[in-house]
Enzyme design. Sequence first.
Site, PDB file in Angstrom:
ATOM      1  N   HIS A   3      32.774  48.582  36.264  1.00  0.00           N
ATOM      2  CA  HIS A   3      32.805  49.579  35.184  1.00  0.00           C
ATOM      3  C   HIS A   3      31.829  49.161  34.423  1.00  0.00           C
ATOM      4  CE1 HIS A   3      34.494  47.981  31.955  1.00  0.00           C
ATOM      5  NE2 HIS A   3      34.808  47.005  32.742  1.00  0.00           N
ATOM      6  N   ARG A  51      39.028  53.108  33.645  1.00  0.00           N
ATOM      7  CA  ARG A  51      37.852  52.787  33.308  1.00  0.00           C
ATOM      8  C   ARG A  51      36.568  52.244  35.302  1.00  0.00           C
ATOM      9  NH1 ARG A  51      40.097  48.762  31.155  1.00  0.00           N
ATOM     10  NH2 ARG A  51      39.005  45.922  31.627  1.00  0.00           N
ATOM     11  N   GLU A  88      41.229  43.548  34.924  1.00  0.00           N
ATOM     12  CA  GLU A  88      39.875  42.892  34.494  1.00  0.00           C
ATOM     13  C   GLU A  88      41.271  41.525  34.305  1.00  0.00           C
ATOM     14  OE1 GLU A  88      38.672  41.066  33.690  1.00  0.00           O
ATOM     15  OE2 GLU A  88      36.630  41.432  32.255  1.00  0.00           O
ATOM     16  N   HIS A 112      35.959  45.061  37.612  1.00  0.00           N
ATOM     17  CA  HIS A 112      35.998  44.446  35.867  1.00  0.00           C
ATOM     18  C   HIS A 112      35.591  43.064  36.154  1.00  0.00           C
ATOM     19  CE1 HIS A 112      38.911  47.178  34.849  1.00  0.00           C
ATOM     20  NE2 HIS A 112      39.499  47.075  35.736  1.00  0.00           N
TER      21      HIS A 112
HETATM   22  O1  LIG Z   1      37.989  42.287  28.788  1.00  0.00           O
HETATM   23  C1  LIG Z   1      36.518  42.360  28.445  1.00  0.00           C
HETATM   24  O2  LIG Z   1      36.488  42.092  27.041  1.00  0.00           O
HETATM   25  C2  LIG Z   1      35.793  42.581  29.362  1.00  0.00           C
HETATM   26  O3  LIG Z   1      36.280  43.661  29.805  1.00  0.00           O
HETATM   27  C3  LIG Z   1      34.950  41.258  30.094  1.00  0.00           C
HETATM   28  O4  LIG Z   1      35.671  40.478  28.313  1.00  0.00           O
HETATM   29  P1  LIG Z   1      34.176  39.664  28.600  1.00  0.00           P
HETATM   30  O5  LIG Z   1      33.077  39.259  28.653  1.00  0.00           O
HETATM   31  O6  LIG Z   1      34.838  37.866  27.437  1.00  0.00           O
HETATM   32  O7  LIG Z   1      34.776  38.527  29.633  1.00  0.00           O
END
Ligand SMILES: O=C(O)[C@H](O)COP(=O)(O)O
Length: 334
Positions: free
Chosen positions: A85, A134, A188, A258
């Site tokens: 996203h 998102r 995610e 994600h």
């Molecule tokens: O969920 C989150 O905060 C981001 O989308 C991905 O986070 P990360 O780069 O800490 O894995």
Amino acid sequence: MATATSHQSVVSFASLRSSPSSTISQCGFKIDSSLSFTSKKTNFCKIKAITSSVSYDNTLLSPSKTIPDNSQKKSNEAALILIRHGESLWNEKNLFTGCVDVPLTEKGVEEAIEAGKRISNIPVDVIFTSSLIRAQMTAMLAMIQHRRKKVPIILHDESEQAKTWSQVFSDETKNQSIPVIPAWQLNERMYGELQGLNKQETAERYGKEQVHEWRRSYDIPPPKGESLEMCAERAVAYFQDNIEPKLAAGKNVMIAAHGNSLRSIIMYLDKLTCQEVISLELSTGIPLLYIFKEGKFMKRGSPVGPTEAGVYAYTKRLAQYRQKLEEDSEVICA
Ligand SMILES: O=C(O)[C@H](O)COP(=O)(O)O
């Protein structure tokens, strides 16, 4: 706006990947050339059991009558586009987001539109998204840039009534539509007690190494959250059960999801080890193209722009699809 640097980071990582026949052993699962995914910690049957097949109106997948689109014929080849996203409001604030459902920023909207331009000549027959806004915004904004101008329609199968009430009664309209299938399994990773915390402040409090381990290691979960391994158990199983059969049937698929659900899918597609996946970073709004052929996934990098010749030289089918779009737009302009 997508940056050259972010594109390069994804592409240069590809050079690190192991050979197609490599076997992953360090992190407890093995991937062989038949692309099976088995977990030592979690029995594969269990992975299968937690996923369910999607059911939706297949007629939305029926061939277009106006463009004799090669992508619609049964084929042993299909395109797979993966898009993380665009920037979300919590990416902008540097907050751990995980399964919290926040929308895109204006920059994220622009990234999604830019991603759509980059893939506007690549066939898409079905779209899978996570259940988070998102990813869905990104899929929709990207698709409105597509030259084929089909309408992406979200299929609601949360209840019989939702299915019945969203039926379409015109074959012609269905032929001009693309089904969008939301699946929580593509969400995610659940970031546990880090959700809503500032990433920088968390690193200052717990130490950079600890936070890097939570964010990038394969099997160490953040407090009360999912490790990448746990995220892979649902995301990869969903991919195998619901997305691979579409590709095998010659359907061109786009997945909008994600950072970590896509990292786990890319780990599977590219047969990355749990060491290699640590350095795999996905930028927001950058599309990645794979060609699925004869049961194998071939990484084709990130289409730079709609007119980039290289992408269409990857396969005859992509070239033909693009040529057909050109001819059709000439007819419309004439
Ligand atoms: O969920 C989150 O905060 C981001 O989308 C991905 O986070 P990360 O780069 O800490 O894995």
